[in-house]
Design a protein around this motif. Structure first.
Motif, PDB file in Angstrom:
ATOM      1  N   THR A 107       0.836  -1.206   0.000  1.00  0.00           N
ATOM      2  CA  THR A 107       0.000   0.000   0.000  1.00  0.00           C
ATOM      3  C   THR A 107       0.868   1.252   0.000  1.00  0.00           C
ATOM      4  OG1 THR A 107      -1.729  -1.188   1.205  1.00  0.00           O
ATOM      5  CG2 THR A 107      -1.844   1.221   1.216  1.00  0.00           C
ATOM      6  N   MET A 139       2.366   1.706  -3.421  1.00  0.00           N
ATOM      7  CA  MET A 139       1.374   2.219  -4.375  1.00  0.00           C
ATOM      8  C   MET A 139       1.131   3.710  -4.165  1.00  0.00           C
ATOM      9  SD  MET A 139      -1.353  -0.992  -4.550  1.00  0.00           S
ATOM     10  CE  MET A 139      -2.679   0.133  -4.377  1.00  0.00           C
ATOM     11  N   MET A 140       1.069   4.129  -2.897  1.00  0.00           N
ATOM     12  CA  MET A 140       0.837   5.543  -2.611  1.00  0.00           C
ATOM     13  C   MET A 140       2.019   6.394  -3.054  1.00  0.00           C
ATOM     14  SD  MET A 140      -1.033   5.220   1.088  1.00  0.00           S
ATOM     15  CE  MET A 140      -1.283   6.962   1.300  1.00  0.00           C
ATOM     16  N   THR A 167       4.142   5.661  -5.498  1.00  0.00           N
ATOM     17  CA  THR A 167       4.104   5.680  -6.961  1.00  0.00           C
ATOM     18  C   THR A 167       3.033   6.642  -7.462  1.00  0.00           C
ATOM     19  OG1 THR A 167       4.830   3.377  -6.979  1.00  0.00           O
ATOM     20  CG2 THR A 167       3.886   4.237  -9.014  1.00  0.00           C
ATOM     21  N   TYR A 168       1.858   6.610  -6.848  1.00  0.00           N
ATOM     22  CA  TYR A 168       0.765   7.502  -7.225  1.00  0.00           C
ATOM     23  C   TYR A 168       1.167   8.967  -7.023  1.00  0.00           C
ATOM     24  CZ  TYR A 168      -3.768   9.822  -7.101  1.00  0.00           C
ATOM     25  OH  TYR A 168      -4.820  10.683  -7.328  1.00  0.00           O
ATOM     26  N   LYS A 169       1.818   9.234  -5.889  1.00  0.00           N
ATOM     27  CA  LYS A 169       2.227  10.605  -5.601  1.00  0.00           C
ATOM     28  C   LYS A 169       3.273  11.091  -6.592  1.00  0.00           C
ATOM     29  CE  LYS A 169       3.929  13.484  -1.855  1.00  0.00           C
ATOM     30  NZ  LYS A 169       4.396  13.534  -0.470  1.00  0.00           N
ATOM     31  N   GLU A 170       4.214  10.211  -6.951  1.00  0.00           N
ATOM     32  CA  GLU A 170       5.242  10.598  -7.906  1.00  0.00           C
ATOM     33  C   GLU A 170       4.647  10.869  -9.294  1.00  0.00           C
ATOM     34  OE1 GLU A 170       8.005   7.373  -7.721  1.00  0.00           O
ATOM     35  OE2 GLU A 170       9.034   8.173  -5.945  1.00  0.00           O
ATOM     36  N   LYS A 171       3.673  10.079  -9.709  1.00  0.00           N
ATOM     37  CA  LYS A 171       3.057  10.272 -11.022  1.00  0.00           C
ATOM     38  C   LYS A 171       2.261  11.574 -11.093  1.00  0.00           C
ATOM     39  CE  LYS A 171       2.547   5.480 -12.525  1.00  0.00           C
ATOM     40  NZ  LYS A 171       1.571   4.423 -12.817  1.00  0.00           N
ATOM     41  N   HIS A 172       1.562  11.920 -10.006  1.00  0.00           N
ATOM     42  CA  HIS A 172       0.673  13.080 -10.034  1.00  0.00           C
ATOM     43  C   HIS A 172       1.346  14.381  -9.635  1.00  0.00           C
ATOM     44  CE1 HIS A 172      -2.265   9.871 -10.354  1.00  0.00           C
ATOM     45  NE2 HIS A 172      -3.053  10.773 -10.903  1.00  0.00           N
ATOM     46  N   HIS A 173       2.576  14.327  -9.154  1.00  0.00           N
ATOM     47  CA  HIS A 173       3.268  15.565  -8.800  1.00  0.00           C
ATOM     48  C   HIS A 173       4.340  15.929  -9.814  1.00  0.00           C
ATOM     49  CE1 HIS A 173       1.350  16.515  -5.068  1.00  0.00           C
ATOM     50  NE2 HIS A 173       1.453  15.268  -4.653  1.00  0.00           N
TER      51      HIS A 173
END
Length: 119
Positions: free
Chosen positions: A106, A109-110, A112-118
């Motif tokens: 988890t 995933m968080m 990775t998600y943060k890196e993609k959206h920032h």
């Protein structure tokens, strides 16, 4: 913000979780309802992190004390548990491993998600 007001926010969310557990016929603990409500309120912005930070930090600080009672209960009833000690240890080890695995996945995933959206 005062500690009392912060505690009232956390206590109010806990109360809502208890009420949901009482009225909804689902096998979900009230604490899970409370955590979901708090998460949604933080996500939407109804509650800001700084609105409950000091009290939440304090509750996390004293959390280990809450394990003293159950630990004493296990030690007092060790004679009852000793007959099924091996299955008990296996269950504790397997569940601990699974919790660590799911928590790590988890968190990954968080991140990775943060890196993609920032970017």
């Amino acid at each position: 913000m005062g500690y009392l007001f912060q505690f009232m926010i956390i206590g109010g969310i806990t109360l809502i979780g208890e009420l949901l557990h009482y009225f909804l016929p689902l096998p979900i603990p009230s604490s899970v309802y409370g955590m979901i409500i708090l998460f949604i309120c933080l996500l939407i912005g109804i509650i800001k992190e700084e609105d409950i930070k000091e009290t939440a930090d304090f509750l996390l600080l004293v959390m280990p004390i809450m394990f003293v009672g159950p630990s004493v209960g296990v030690m007092e009833n060790f004679s009852l548990l000793s007959s099924s000690l091996i299955p008990f240890i296996v269950i504790v080890l397997v569940s601990t491993f699974l919790i660590m695995l799911v928590t790590g996945m988890t968190a990954q995933m968080m991140i990775t998600y943060k890196e993609k959206h920032h970017e």
